[in-house]
Design a protein around this motif. Structure first.
Motif, PDB file in Angstrom:
ATOM      1  N   ALA A   1       0.779  -1.224   0.297  1.00 14.57           N
ATOM      2  CA  ALA A   1       0.140   0.062   0.094  1.00 14.57           C
ATOM      3  C   ALA A   1       0.915   1.235  -0.102  1.00 14.57           C
ATOM      4  O   ALA A   1       0.449   2.171  -0.572  1.00 14.57           O
ATOM      5  N   CYS A   2       1.944   1.254   0.698  1.00 15.41           N
ATOM      6  CA  CYS A   2       2.869   2.124   0.775  1.00 15.41           C
ATOM      7  C   CYS A   2       3.449   2.836  -0.810  1.00 15.41           C
ATOM      8  O   CYS A   2       3.936   3.695  -0.987  1.00 15.41           O
ATOM      9  N   ILE A   3       3.552   1.530  -1.629  1.00 13.77           N
ATOM     10  CA  ILE A   3       4.254   1.947  -2.895  1.00 13.77           C
ATOM     11  C   ILE A   3       3.101   2.714  -3.553  1.00 13.77           C
ATOM     12  O   ILE A   3       3.505   3.664  -4.430  1.00 13.77           O
ATOM     13  N   ASP A   4       1.763   2.407  -3.610  1.00  9.94           N
ATOM     14  CA  ASP A   4       0.883   3.126  -4.142  1.00  9.94           C
ATOM     15  C   ASP A   4       0.760   4.585  -3.803  1.00  9.94           C
ATOM     16  O   ASP A   4       0.674   5.404  -4.683  1.00  9.94           O
ATOM     17  N   GLU A   5       0.961   4.891  -2.385  1.00 16.54           N
ATOM     18  CA  GLU A   5       0.968   6.200  -1.925  1.00 16.54           C
ATOM     19  C   GLU A   5       2.242   7.198  -1.970  1.00 16.54           C
ATOM     20  O   GLU A   5       2.246   8.467  -2.152  1.00 16.54           O
ATOM     21  N   CYS A   6       3.366   6.375  -2.479  1.00 15.53           N
ATOM     22  CA  CYS A   6       4.563   7.256  -2.664  1.00 15.53           C
ATOM     23  C   CYS A   6       4.520   8.048  -3.874  1.00 15.53           C
ATOM     24  O   CYS A   6       4.418   7.402  -4.991  1.00 15.53           O
ATOM     25  N   PRO A   7       4.686   9.241  -3.947  1.00 13.42           N
ATOM     26  CA  PRO A   7       4.714  10.125  -4.835  1.00 13.42           C
ATOM     27  C   PRO A   7       6.032  10.079  -5.771  1.00 13.42           C
ATOM     28  O   PRO A   7       5.868  10.644  -6.950  1.00 13.42           O
ATOM     29  N   VAL A   8       7.081   9.587  -5.162  1.00 13.83           N
ATOM     30  CA  VAL A   8       8.390   9.686  -5.809  1.00 13.83           C
ATOM     31  C   VAL A   8       8.990   8.441  -6.189  1.00 13.83           C
ATOM     32  O   VAL A   8       9.876   8.395  -6.726  1.00 13.83           O
ATOM     33  N   ASP A   9       7.922   7.188  -6.024  1.00 12.11           N
ATOM     34  CA  ASP A   9       8.401   6.040  -6.352  1.00 12.11           C
ATOM     35  C   ASP A   9       9.769   5.460  -5.627  1.00 12.11           C
ATOM     36  O   ASP A   9      10.588   4.913  -6.586  1.00 12.11           O
ATOM     37  N   CYS A  10       9.753   5.761  -4.673  1.00 10.47           N
ATOM     38  CA  CYS A  10      11.142   5.484  -3.749  1.00 10.47           C
ATOM     39  C   CYS A  10      11.369   4.116  -3.040  1.00 10.47           C
ATOM     40  O   CYS A  10      12.265   3.967  -2.319  1.00 10.47           O
ATOM     41  N   ILE A  11      10.058   3.481  -2.925  1.00  8.52           N
ATOM     42  CA  ILE A  11       9.754   2.224  -2.264  1.00  8.52           C
ATOM     43  C   ILE A  11      10.416   1.053  -3.025  1.00  8.52           C
ATOM     44  O   ILE A  11       9.528   0.714  -4.157  1.00  8.52           O
ATOM     45  N   TYR A  12      11.196   0.167  -2.868  1.00 13.78           N
ATOM     46  CA  TYR A  12      11.641  -0.993  -3.697  1.00 13.78           C
ATOM     47  C   TYR A  12      11.297  -2.010  -3.078  1.00 13.78           C
ATOM     48  O   TYR A  12      11.610  -2.236  -1.615  1.00 13.78           O
ATOM     49  N   GLU A  13      11.021  -3.043  -3.613  1.00 10.54           N
ATOM     50  CA  GLU A  13      10.663  -4.481  -3.184  1.00 10.54           C
ATOM     51  C   GLU A  13      11.832  -5.427  -3.177  1.00 10.54           C
ATOM     52  O   GLU A  13      12.526  -5.706  -4.077  1.00 10.54           O
ATOM     53  N   GLY A  14      12.310  -6.171  -1.721  1.00 10.29           N
ATOM     54  CA  GLY A  14      13.141  -7.056  -1.786  1.00 10.29           C
ATOM     55  C   GLY A  14      12.495  -8.358  -1.751  1.00 10.29           C
ATOM     56  O   GLY A  14      11.349  -8.464  -1.640  1.00 10.29           O
ATOM     57  N   PRO A  15      13.280  -9.370  -1.570  1.00  7.59           N
ATOM     58  CA  PRO A  15      12.739 -10.898  -1.516  1.00  7.59           C
ATOM     59  C   PRO A  15      11.907 -11.057  -0.260  1.00  7.59           C
ATOM     60  O   PRO A  15      10.954 -11.558  -0.505  1.00  7.59           O
ATOM     61  N   ARG A  16      12.160 -10.287   0.848  1.00 11.57           N
ATOM     62  CA  ARG A  16      11.524 -10.560   2.068  1.00 11.57           C
ATOM     63  C   ARG A  16      10.778  -9.283   2.691  1.00 11.57           C
ATOM     64  O   ARG A  16       9.801  -9.510   3.396  1.00 11.57           O
ATOM     65  N   MET A  17      11.268  -8.034   2.018  1.00 11.60           N
ATOM     66  CA  MET A  17      10.670  -6.928   2.665  1.00 11.60           C
ATOM     67  C   MET A  17      10.720  -5.682   1.714  1.00 11.60           C
ATOM     68  O   MET A  17      11.352  -6.045   0.699  1.00 11.60           O
ATOM     69  N   LEU A  18      10.134  -4.634   1.816  1.00 10.04           N
ATOM     70  CA  LEU A  18      10.301  -3.397   1.233  1.00 10.04           C
ATOM     71  C   LEU A  18      11.316  -2.465   1.923  1.00 10.04           C
ATOM     72  O   LEU A  18      11.696  -2.523   3.173  1.00 10.04           O
ATOM     73  N   TYR A  19      11.931  -1.532   0.888  1.00  4.53           N
ATOM     74  CA  TYR A  19      12.956  -0.860   1.361  1.00  4.53           C
ATOM     75  C   TYR A  19      12.866   0.642   0.859  1.00  4.53           C
ATOM     76  O   TYR A  19      12.225   0.813  -0.273  1.00  4.53           O
TER      77      TYR A  19
ATOM     78  N   GLY B   1       5.985  11.537   3.960  1.00  2.63           N
ATOM     79  CA  GLY B   1       5.124  10.756   5.130  1.00  2.63           C
ATOM     80  C   GLY B   1       3.959  10.009   4.490  1.00  2.63           C
ATOM     81  O   GLY B   1       3.242   9.395   5.193  1.00  2.63           O
ATOM     82  N   ALA B   2       3.631  10.273   3.248  1.00  2.27           N
ATOM     83  CA  ALA B   2       2.542   9.452   2.686  1.00  2.27           C
ATOM     84  C   ALA B   2       2.462   8.095   2.876  1.00  2.27           C
ATOM     85  O   ALA B   2       1.468   7.525   3.028  1.00  2.27           O
ATOM     86  N   CYS B   3       3.485   7.371   2.987  1.00  2.00           N
ATOM     87  CA  CYS B   3       3.668   5.985   3.044  1.00  2.00           C
ATOM     88  C   CYS B   3       3.324   5.620   4.455  1.00  2.00           C
ATOM     89  O   CYS B   3       2.706   4.461   4.687  1.00  2.00           O
ATOM     90  N   GLU B   4       3.498   6.215   5.498  1.00  2.00           N
ATOM     91  CA  GLU B   4       3.544   5.746   6.885  1.00  2.00           C
ATOM     92  C   GLU B   4       1.936   5.444   7.570  1.00  2.00           C
ATOM     93  O   GLU B   4       1.795   4.368   7.745  1.00  2.00           O
ATOM     94  N   PRO B   5       0.987   6.183   7.196  1.00  2.00           N
ATOM     95  CA  PRO B   5      -0.092   6.067   7.598  1.00  2.00           C
ATOM     96  C   PRO B   5      -0.907   4.849   6.808  1.00  2.00           C
ATOM     97  O   PRO B   5      -2.047   4.366   7.429  1.00  2.00           O
ATOM     98  N   VAL B   6      -0.499   4.566   5.789  1.00  2.00           N
ATOM     99  CA  VAL B   6      -1.251   3.366   4.921  1.00  2.00           C
ATOM    100  C   VAL B   6      -0.461   2.126   5.233  1.00  2.00           C
ATOM    101  O   VAL B   6      -1.210   1.030   4.733  1.00  2.00           O
TER     102      VAL B   6
END
Length: 106
Positions: A16-34, A44-49
């Motif tokens: 859900a954080c990826i969808d909210e991020c306006p600058v596309d800075c959340i990357y997916e790793g094998p076990r978690m997002l970074y 801060g758009a990612c935090e509440p979702v």
């Protein structure tokens, strides 16, 4: 300063954080997002979702997950700053802190 994704995201990767991020800075790793610290604009758009409350402002990262701050930055040492997660696809590996992290019950 940037936002950091911590332990509660391991094996969850809700995205859900990826969808909210306006600058596309959340990357997916094998076990978690970074969150890429050089690309994050601290909006801060990612935090509440985040359904598992895994995202923290770097200064507010709980002590028990303090290793996840450096891990979010260090995972990009070999990747660099590609300028957006959607163009690069998933990361090939997780940071060693994440590779060894247990899955938390949520």
């Amino acid at each position: 300063m940037a936002y950091v994704i911590a332990q509660p995201c391991v094996e969850v990767k809700d995205k859900a954080c990826i969808d909210e991020c306006p600058v596309d800075c959340i990357y997916e790793g094998p076990r978690m997002l970074y969150i890429h610290p050089d690309e994050c604009v601290d909006c801060g758009a990612c935090e509440p979702v985040c359904p598992v409350e895994a995202i923290f402002y770097e200064d507010d990262l709980p002590e028990q997950w303090s290793a996840f701050g450096p891990a979010n930055a260090e995972v990009f040492e070999t990747v660099g700053s590609p300028g957006g997660a959607s163009a690069t696809g998933p990361l090939g590996s997780d940071h060693p802190v994440v590779e060894g992290a247990p899955v938390l019950s949520v």
